[in-house]
Design a protein around this motif. Structure first.
Motif, PDB file in Angstrom:
ATOM      1  N   LYS A  38       1.297  -7.518   3.573  1.00 42.68           N
ATOM      2  CA  LYS A  38       1.454  -6.133   3.127  1.00 42.68           C
ATOM      3  C   LYS A  38       2.911  -5.715   3.003  1.00 42.68           C
ATOM      4  CE  LYS A  38      -2.868  -5.187   2.664  1.00 42.68           C
ATOM      5  NZ  LYS A  38      -3.788  -4.722   3.682  1.00 42.68           N
ATOM      6  N   THR A  48       2.402  -9.479   8.444  1.00 41.75           N
ATOM      7  CA  THR A  48       1.851  -8.158   8.092  1.00 41.75           C
ATOM      8  C   THR A  48       0.681  -8.324   7.128  1.00 41.75           C
ATOM      9  OG1 THR A  48       3.300  -7.803   6.178  1.00 41.75           O
ATOM     10  CG2 THR A  48       4.140  -7.081   8.329  1.00 41.75           C
ATOM     11  N   MET A  66      -9.105   0.998   8.142  1.00 37.91           N
ATOM     12  CA  MET A  66      -7.941   0.128   8.400  1.00 37.91           C
ATOM     13  C   MET A  66      -8.330  -1.346   8.215  1.00 37.91           C
ATOM     14  SD  MET A  66      -5.471   0.076  11.751  1.00 37.91           S
ATOM     15  CE  MET A  66      -6.662  -0.633  12.888  1.00 37.91           C
ATOM     16  N   SER A  67      -7.599  -2.093   7.407  1.00 41.70           N
ATOM     17  CA  SER A  67      -7.897  -3.526   7.285  1.00 41.70           C
ATOM     18  C   SER A  67      -7.341  -4.251   8.516  1.00 41.70           C
ATOM     19  CB  SER A  67      -7.304  -4.102   5.999  1.00 41.70           C
ATOM     20  OG  SER A  67      -5.904  -3.979   6.016  1.00 41.70           O
ATOM     21  N   ARG A  68      -7.844  -5.441   8.744  1.00 39.09           N
ATOM     22  CA  ARG A  68      -7.465  -6.181   9.944  1.00 39.09           C
ATOM     23  C   ARG A  68      -6.975  -7.563   9.526  1.00 39.09           C
ATOM     24  NH1 ARG A  68      -8.802  -6.491  15.509  1.00 39.09           N
ATOM     25  NH2 ARG A  68      -9.171  -8.657  16.065  1.00 39.09           N
TER      26      ARG A  68
END
Ligand code: PQ2
Ligand code: NAD
Length: 198
Positions: free
Chosen positions: A138, A135, A1-3
């Motif tokens: 994203k 987001t 998961m990217s942060r």
């Protein structure tokens, strides 16, 4: 998961000068985003063609300066500190971005995340409370929908709670540490269901 590593700041856009280049659909969207947050925002908008809708908005506002001609490098001179590029020509956006970079002006290029020093976020405002949503580039659609959800669920009395706490904060004639303790005590029930100490 990217942060999400973006650092949020809340700018006083009536104290700094923003240059917006482009006066079409996206230029209008960005101008409205600025004015929605602060109707007194200082904006200079330069575009070869400026839409009638933008002209209508600017008519009654001294803080919006319209300049209908192509962008010139001199537009970045003076007191411009923030730049939003919304022309329909990618190469033009890139050239202006590079000029701004040399001057240390923070820039957002509407449809080019790679050329953005900052992103615009969705915002929910209830009186003095503002919640910013990102987001990480994203899904702006998610940001918009989540704003709508928050607008609906944040109770109207949220602002009066903040005003009450502001009043208490101003009246407390105690040292800093004691003030923090009292304010945390008075607001405990806001998070008590989660059993938090803070
Ligand atoms: C939040 C908001 C603020 C504002 O602009 O005021 C905002 N975009 C909004 C709406 C929106 N924008 C787009 C759609 C159509 C659906 C779609 O394409 O997804 C919708 C939805 C709609 O309109 O329904 C198109 C779009 N946007 C970007 C790209 C390029 C790309 O992703 O590569 C493309 C494709 C362009 C194309 O295909 O040509 C990029 C960005 N848009 C951002 C902000 C930044 C990231 C924010 C974040 O992290 O979430 C970032 C990275 C840079 C920036 O522009 O600052 C505002 C909602 C305000 C509100 O209502 O609350
Ligand atoms: N990030 C986003 O939210 C988003 C969403 C949709 C589209 N876009 C992109 O944003 C860009 C603009 O879209 P639009 O619909 O507003 O286009 P548009 O044709 O409605 O407007 C373009 C504007 O740029 C101006 N312009 C062009 N060259 C210029 C120059 N050299 N100097 C000054 N002004 C100049 C035009 O006069 C016009 O006002 C497109 O590239 C589009 O792909 C971004």
């Amino acid at each position: 998961m990217s942060r999400n590593q973006l650092f949020p700041i809340f700018l006083k856009i009536d104290k700094i000068r923003t240059l917006l280049v482009g006066g079409g659909a996206v230029g209008l969207e960005k101008l409205e985003a600025l004015l929605k947050n602060n109707p007194e925002a200082w904006v200079k908008l330069v575009a070869t063609d400026i839409s009638d809708e933008i002209k209508e908005i600017a008519k009654s506002k001294e803080n919006i300066e319209l300049v209908e001609r192509p962008f010139k490098p001199q537009d970045l001179e003076g007191d411009i500190q923030l730049l939003i590029l919304a022309t329909d020509i990618r190469e033009t956006n890139k050239e202006i971005y590079q000029l701004a970079k040399q001057k240390g002006i923070l820039t957002n290029v509407a449809d080019t995340p790679d050329l953005c020093d900052f992103y615009l976020g969705s915002t929910v405002t209830k009186g003095d409370l503002k919640v910013g949503i990102s987001t990480n580039g994203k899904s702006p659609t998610f940001a918009k929908r989540f704003r709508e959800v928050l607008e609906e669920i944040l109770p109207e009395e949220t602002d009066s709670l903040i005003q009450n706490l502001h009043g208490i904060r101003n009246k407390l004639n105690v040292g800093f540490a004691e003030k923090v303790k009292i304010l945390n005590e008075r607001t405990k029930e806001l998070v008590s269901s989660r059993g938090s100490e803070k």
